[in-house]
Design a protein around this motif. Structure first.
Motif, mmCIF file in Angstrom:
data_model
loop_
_atom_site.group_PDB
_atom_site.id
_atom_site.type_symbol
_atom_site.label_atom_id
_atom_site.label_comp_id
_atom_site.label_asym_id
_atom_site.label_seq_id
_atom_site.Cartn_x
_atom_site.Cartn_y
_atom_site.Cartn_z
ATOM 1 N N ALA A 106 0.842 -1.202 0.000
ATOM 2 C CA ALA A 106 0.000 0.000 0.000
ATOM 3 C C ALA A 106 0.877 1.253 0.000
ATOM 4 C CB ALA A 106 -0.919 -0.013 1.223
ATOM 5 N N HIS A 127 2.482 1.731 -3.394
ATOM 6 C CA HIS A 127 1.565 2.299 -4.387
ATOM 7 C C HIS A 127 1.326 3.782 -4.125
ATOM 8 C CE1 HIS A 127 -0.286 -1.217 -6.743
ATOM 9 N NE2 HIS A 127 0.935 -1.521 -6.349
ATOM 10 N N ASN A 128 1.315 4.165 -2.879
ATOM 11 C CA ASN A 128 1.193 5.602 -2.593
ATOM 12 C C ASN A 128 2.408 6.353 -3.148
ATOM 13 O OD1 ASN A 128 -1.268 5.290 -1.398
ATOM 14 N ND2 ASN A 128 -0.528 5.475 0.716
ATOM 15 N N GLN A 177 -5.339 -0.209 -10.822
ATOM 16 C CA GLN A 177 -4.606 0.845 -11.531
ATOM 17 C C GLN A 177 -4.607 0.611 -13.042
ATOM 18 O OE1 GLN A 177 -3.374 3.628 -10.237
ATOM 19 N NE2 GLN A 177 -2.715 4.320 -12.276
ATOM 20 N N GLY A 195 1.895 6.610 -6.789
ATOM 21 C CA GLY A 195 0.662 7.293 -7.198
ATOM 22 C C GLY A 195 -0.313 6.333 -7.864
ATOM 23 N N TRP A 196 -0.274 5.076 -7.458
ATOM 24 C CA TRP A 196 -1.123 4.041 -8.050
ATOM 25 C C TRP A 196 -2.257 3.675 -7.091
ATOM 26 C CZ3 TRP A 196 2.562 -0.271 -10.414
ATOM 27 C CH2 TRP A 196 3.272 0.286 -11.478
ATOM 28 N N HIS A 197 -3.330 3.185 -7.683
ATOM 29 C CA HIS A 197 -4.486 2.763 -6.901
ATOM 30 C C HIS A 197 -4.176 1.528 -6.049
ATOM 31 C CE1 HIS A 197 -8.137 0.219 -6.371
ATOM 32 N NE2 HIS A 197 -8.673 1.374 -6.022
ATOM 33 N N TRP A 198 -4.708 1.506 -4.862
ATOM 34 C CA TRP A 198 -4.828 0.282 -4.052
ATOM 35 C C TRP A 198 -6.037 0.462 -3.154
ATOM 36 C CZ3 TRP A 198 -4.833 -0.111 1.312
ATOM 37 C CH2 TRP A 198 -4.495 1.061 2.011
#
Lengths: 147, 536
Positions: free
Chosen positions: B170, B173-174, B336, B177-180
């Motif tokens: 998590a 991904h932050n 993402q 800048g990616w979705h989780w």
């Protein structure tokens, strides 16, 4: 459906010969003991073959096919080519015996698939901490569809 | 005197259980025929020392490997993916991971949005009330507000733990800048409806002895039978019978001793998965009415089989994350790269789910990503990786193609002598491009999360859990098998409740949508019962 749990007879398998092969596959190294040092085959093979009766005959073939005095990891690859079932039985049985040993489990830090308790509301802490904020702040990523 | 039920359901798994409960609770006289038995949770292997041995034989996901009396062989010599399933009350939910994603709005409009395959005759919005209802029936653990989805009702239970690996990815991904998002799971995070919560043992796919993972033997059948439904186990259906008007009259079935019976019914619902249902429709061919198989005037029964190409990308950290522990299930998910991006060499996308990696045998005799290493290097590998990893499980959207199909094998049979299904399936070049892209991004994800090394198991053959599409839904009887109510165009008292009706596969685990569709079908059957054509 039940899995047989009683140990299987192993009189038709030369345990010393199998242990010698297993010591080549899993020798003493990197702080870990060899198979023979923890008596893995003699201690656990009957139980493993009780659980997996299908491995028995292919394992007999593997032990018969491999001469411990000439055995090397390269020969293991050749067995894979010659008799895949025997290869699978040998690698599965040796690995299962070894990693059933409490000594080995302790050394790799594996307690088995243990039950654990947890606080189901602990998520409020990482939500409050802002872990999801960047995801939320970027906004929706799903696509609107017509109609 | 022959007993005739209002509704005969064939198969007691996900869709059969949901339909049976709803119909029985609304006053229908329901009979269900299930070739398997009630699962015995005391026999589930997850808490036993032989767990990793059992999942390679008696608890394998392949019926061909398990080879239990209730299994039927699936011939797959000409398939890139091996079909997997479980035959019991609860069906393949006994061995599914329990992840519970809904399909997305664009999944129902791939022709309109992306110019490929076909649109569904229903929209995402048609299913939302049923998704919400099913979440409550099942007991889903999750967190509302995922920006990958339109807003919807909150889940009944809080999300399951992220775990150390989930937390690290998590954060990774932050940074990217990616979705989780925490994955919604049909696994209880707290006591619910008389069931106990998950204990994070990490053995979900070989049966949940705790009963925390939802399966209809727990969530639906007790309520269905309390409402009067009759469930007959050990009952293998050999064909659906029809009358001179072409209406279904019931089914012929064989008990465990091979004795033949006939169950009559006003309405027949097939809920036998996309291989079993296609097989039964083809077995029910009749020289006078349907020489090519029941409900098959379109010629599409058995065709357009979809199975989701599946890759695993595993990453390993320098320190312990207890990578054998957790729910399996998934801790977090990422969308993402789910929706179409015109800059890529493919359309549609894939869903990722972060999962544990199993115990020591799975490390050294890997069923997924990893290496089999013997000799001194074995211990170095184990020291470097054991307990230190997590895997992205990646399901890519599988577009329907008519040559991918189920038909009847001319030689092999099940233990009752009934022809076995034969699967012919090829992973398309489009899927290969899609999956190669996703695998590379997943490696980036894990490296950004601090993993020292990664490995890719690309398009694993042993991965056919998601069986879809062999009796597609549509408005035109020339190009589909069932209508938007999942009622056969050719046989108005025959319904199909399972994933055979999927028009496209989406890129998400299908069970949530299978159950929502089954509930919708049953609900519409209740609403339209006065109009229902039945045999004389």
């Amino acid at each position: 459906m039940t899995t047989p749990t009683s140990p299987a007879p192993t009189a038709d398998i030369d345990i010393h010969r199998l242990t010698a092969l297993a010591d080549v596959m899993l020798p003493a190294a990197h702080g870990m003991p060899a198979v023979s040092e923890v008596k893995a085959v003699e201690s656990y093979l009957p139980q493993v073959l009780g659980w997996r009766k299908d491995l028995h005959q292919p394992l007999v073939r593997a032990v018969d096919a491999l001469d411990p005095s000439l055995f090397s990891i390269d020969r293991l690859s050749a067995l894979h080519e010659e008799d895949e079932d025997a290869y699978v039985a040998l690698t599965t049985a040796v690995a299962a015996c070894y990693y059933l040993s409490p000594v080995v489990r302790e050394l790799i830090g594996y307690p088995g698939q243990a039950a654990k308790t947890y606080d189901p509301f602990a998520y409020t802490e990482w939500v409050a901490e802002g872990l999801l904020d960047p995801v939320v702040d970027r906004g929706p990523i799903w696509r609107e569809v017509p109609g | 005197m022959t007993y005739r039920a209002d509704v005969l359901i064939i198969g007691a798994g996900a869709s059969g259980g949901v339909a049976a409960r709803h119909l029985a609770e609304h006053g229908f006289d329901v009979v269900c025929l299930e070739q398997g038995d009630w699962p015995d949770r005391s026999a589930f292997p997850g808490a036993r020392p032989d767990w990793e041995l059992a999942i390679r034989k008696d608890w394998a996901m392949s019926p061909n490997v398990r080879n239990r009396p209730e299994d039927y062989p699936v011939v797959h010599d000409d398939s890139d993916i091996e079909p997997l399933m479980y035959n019991a009350v609860g069906g393949s939910m006994i061995i599914y991971a329990g992840t519970w994603p809904r399909m997305l709005p664009s999944d129902f409009r791939v022709r309109t949005m992306d110019g490929v395959a076909d649109d569904w005759p229903i929209a995402h919005s048609d299913l939302v009330p049923y998704y919400n209802a099913i979440d409550q029936q099942i007991g889903v653990s999750g967190l509302a507000g995922d920006p990958a989805y339109p807003p919807h009702d909150d889940y009944p239970l809080p999300p399951l733990p992220l775990g150390a690996a989930g937390r690290r990815v998590a954060e990774g991904h932050n940074r990217l800048g990616w979705h989780w998002w925490p994955e919604p799971n049909a696994i209880l995070s707290a006591p619910y409806d008389g069931r106990r919560p998950c204990v994070q043992r990490g053995v979900c796919t070989s049966g949940c002895a705790e009963g925390a993972k939802a399966s209809t033997d727990l969530t639906h059948w007790p309520k269905a039978t309390a409402a009067g439904a009759r469930l007959i186990t050990g009952a293998r259906v050999s064909r659906i019978t029809i009358d001179p008007r072409g209406l279904a009259t019931g089914a012929v079935w064989l008990d465990r001793s091979g004795v033949e019976h006939h169950q009559e019914a006003d309405v027949v619902i097939l809920a036998a998965n996309a291989i079993g249902t296609a097989r039964l429709l083809l077995l029910s061919a009749d020289d006078r009415h349907c020489p090519d198989g029941l409900a098959n005037s379109s010629g599409l029964v058995g065709r357009r089989l979809m199975m989701h190409p599946f890759s695993v990308v595993t990453g390993w950290w320098d320190d312990q994350v207890e990578g054998w522990q957790g729910h399996f299930g998934a801790s977090i998910t990422s969308y993402q790269f789910y929706e179409t991006d015109p800059d890529r060499e493919f359309v549609r996308g894939a869903k990722w789910a972060l999962s544990p990696v199993g115990g020591p045998l799975n490390h050294i005799l890997p069923m997924r990503a990893g290496n089999e290493v013997w000799g001194r290097d074995h211990h170095e590998l184990m020291g470097r990786t054991f307990g230190r990893g997590a895997s992205w499980a990646i399901f890519g959207e599988d577009l329907p193609e008519e040559p991918n199909r189920v038909d009847l094998d001319p030689v092999r049979t099940d233990s009752h002598g009934i022809p076995a299904p034969r699967v012919s399936y090829r992973i398309s070049d489009h899927s290969r491009r899609l999956m190669a892209f996703q695998e590379a991004r997943a490696e980036e994800s894990l490296r950004a999360s601090g993993c020292r090394e990664t490995a890719v198991a690309s398009m694993i053959p042993y991965s056919g859990w998601h069986l879809m599409g062999t009796a597609r839904m549509g408005n035109d009887s020339a190009s589909s098998v069932v209508n938007s109510r999942q009622q056969a165009h050719d046989v108005p008292n025959l319904y199909i409740a399972d994933a055979s009706v999927f028009v496209t596969s989406s890129g998400v685990n299908p069970t949530c949508t299978i159950t929502a569709l089954a509930l919708r079908t049953a609900d519409l059957l209740v609403q339209h019962r006065s109009e229902q054509k039945v045999p004389a």
